[in-house]
Motif scaffolding. Structure first.
Motif, short mmCIF file in Angstrom:
data_model
loop_
_atom_site.label_atom_id
_atom_site.label_comp_id
_atom_site.label_asym_id
_atom_site.label_seq_id
_atom_site.Cartn_x
_atom_site.Cartn_y
_atom_site.Cartn_z
N VAL A 18 -4.47 -3.95 -0.56
CA VAL A 18 -4.13 -4.06 0.86
C VAL A 18 -3.20 -5.24 1.10
O VAL A 18 -2.26 -5.17 1.90
N GLY A 19 -3.42 -6.35 0.38
CA GLY A 19 -2.58 -7.51 0.54
C GLY A 19 -1.16 -7.29 0.06
O GLY A 19 -0.25 -8.06 0.40
N THR A 20 -0.95 -6.24 -0.74
CA THR A 20 0.39 -5.92 -1.24
C THR A 20 1.24 -5.24 -0.17
O THR A 20 2.47 -5.28 -0.23
N LEU A 21 0.60 -4.64 0.82
CA LEU A 21 1.33 -3.88 1.84
C LEU A 21 2.39 -4.71 2.58
O LEU A 21 3.55 -4.30 2.66
N PRO A 22 2.04 -5.88 3.14
CA PRO A 22 3.06 -6.66 3.85
C PRO A 22 4.20 -7.09 2.93
O PRO A 22 5.35 -7.18 3.37
N VAL A 23 3.88 -7.37 1.66
CA VAL A 23 4.92 -7.76 0.71
C VAL A 23 5.89 -6.60 0.50
O VAL A 23 7.11 -6.78 0.52
N VAL A 98 5.12 -12.95 1.36
CA VAL A 98 6.22 -12.58 2.25
C VAL A 98 7.19 -13.74 2.38
O VAL A 98 8.39 -13.56 2.55
N GLU A 99 6.67 -14.97 2.27
CA GLU A 99 7.54 -16.14 2.33
C GLU A 99 8.52 -16.14 1.16
O GLU A 99 9.67 -16.56 1.31
N PHE A 100 8.11 -15.65 0.00
CA PHE A 100 9.03 -15.52 -1.14
C PHE A 100 10.19 -14.61 -0.77
O PHE A 100 11.33 -14.86 -1.12
N VAL A 101 9.87 -13.54 -0.07
CA VAL A 101 10.91 -12.58 0.31
C VAL A 101 11.90 -13.22 1.27
O VAL A 101 13.10 -13.01 1.18
N LEU A 155 -0.32 2.24 -5.55
CA LEU A 155 0.84 3.13 -5.36
C LEU A 155 0.68 3.98 -4.11
O LEU A 155 1.62 4.11 -3.31
N ALA A 156 -0.51 4.56 -3.94
CA ALA A 156 -0.75 5.42 -2.77
C ALA A 156 -0.61 4.63 -1.47
O ALA A 156 -0.02 5.10 -0.49
N LEU A 157 -1.15 3.41 -1.46
CA LEU A 157 -1.11 2.60 -0.25
C LEU A 157 0.31 2.17 0.11
O LEU A 157 0.71 2.24 1.28
N ILE A 158 1.08 1.74 -0.89
CA ILE A 158 2.43 1.27 -0.55
C ILE A 158 3.36 2.44 -0.20
O ILE A 158 4.34 2.26 0.52
N LEU A 159 3.05 3.63 -0.71
CA LEU A 159 3.83 4.80 -0.30
C LEU A 159 3.53 5.17 1.15
O LEU A 159 4.35 5.78 1.82
N MET A 160 2.33 4.78 1.62
CA MET A 160 1.95 5.02 3.02
C MET A 160 2.00 3.73 3.83
O MET A 160 1.38 3.63 4.89
N ALA A 161 2.71 2.73 3.32
CA ALA A 161 2.67 1.38 3.89
C ALA A 161 3.03 1.35 5.37
O ALA A 161 2.40 0.63 6.16
#
Length: 202
Positions: A18-23, A98-101, A155-161
């Motif tokens: 879940v924490g990967t979604l904003p990234v 996200v700050e890295f981005v 993978l499934a979550l970020i595809l539906m991010a």
């Protein structure tokens, strides 16, 4: 079955899907949908390859360097515990990465594949949960399958991010990340205690 669930929970905590979604959303902002999907598949593929490498060869590398797994567990557990504290009390995983981005590192490799998906905690877990001296081949296969299951969830979550993040919002992602930080702190403490126990039992 309990072993598989235990491995799954540990990998879920250290990878934090879940924490990967904003990234992912920040990394892919402005890209076309087809390119977002390409970045998602590439990031998960790179993270999977890296974690499988640590799962298969991590312990051999440590032994080749003369580093006992107990020392790696204590050192890694200490680092994980400090990292977990920053997730709980400081910037959460989404806010920090996200700050890295914002600093311009907008690639699938960094910060999405590493350290967001293949985090230091995930690398440590891949080594510890497949310790040849503690676990048989069946347990190691269970650990590998649990890790792959979590990566499929990523993978499934970020595809539906886009839809998920719209629903939970930045506050929801931050809350989930802090809960994962608490779980990670417990896992880190367990690793430290096991490492100390193994070292003095040799």
């Amino acid at each position: 079955m309990n072993d598989w669930i235990n491995c799954f929970v540990i990998f879920f905590a250290v990878i934090d899907p879940v924490g990967t979604l904003p990234v992912f959303i920040a990394v892919t902002a402005g890209h076309a949908e087809w390119k977002k999907r390409r970045i998602a598949y590439l990031a998960v593929l790179i993270a999977t390859a890296l974690l499988l490498f640590f799962l298969v060869a991590g312990q051999f590398l440590l032994e080749a360097m003369g580093v006992p797994l107990s020392a790696f567990e204590v050192a890694g557990g200490t680092v994980l515990f400090l990292f977990a504290l920053t997730m709980i009390f400081g910037d959460s995983k989404p806010e920090k990465e996200v700050e890295f981005v914002r600093e311009g590192h907008e690639t699938a490799v960094f910060p999405l594949a590493v350290p967001s998906i293949a985090s230091p905690g995930a690398m440590l877990a891949a080594v510890v949960l497949t310790d040849n001296h503690r676990f048989n081949v069946m347990h190691q296969l269970k650990a590998a399958s649990a890790m792959l299951a979590v990566l499929l969830i990523v993978l499934a979550l970020i595809l539906m991010a886009k839809w998920i993040y719209r629903f939970i919002g930045p506050a929801g992602a931050s809350i989930v990340s802090r809960v994962m930080g608490l779980i990670l702190a417990s896992v880190a403490t367990t690793n430290i205690l096991l490492g100390i126990q193994q070292f003095f039992s040799i």
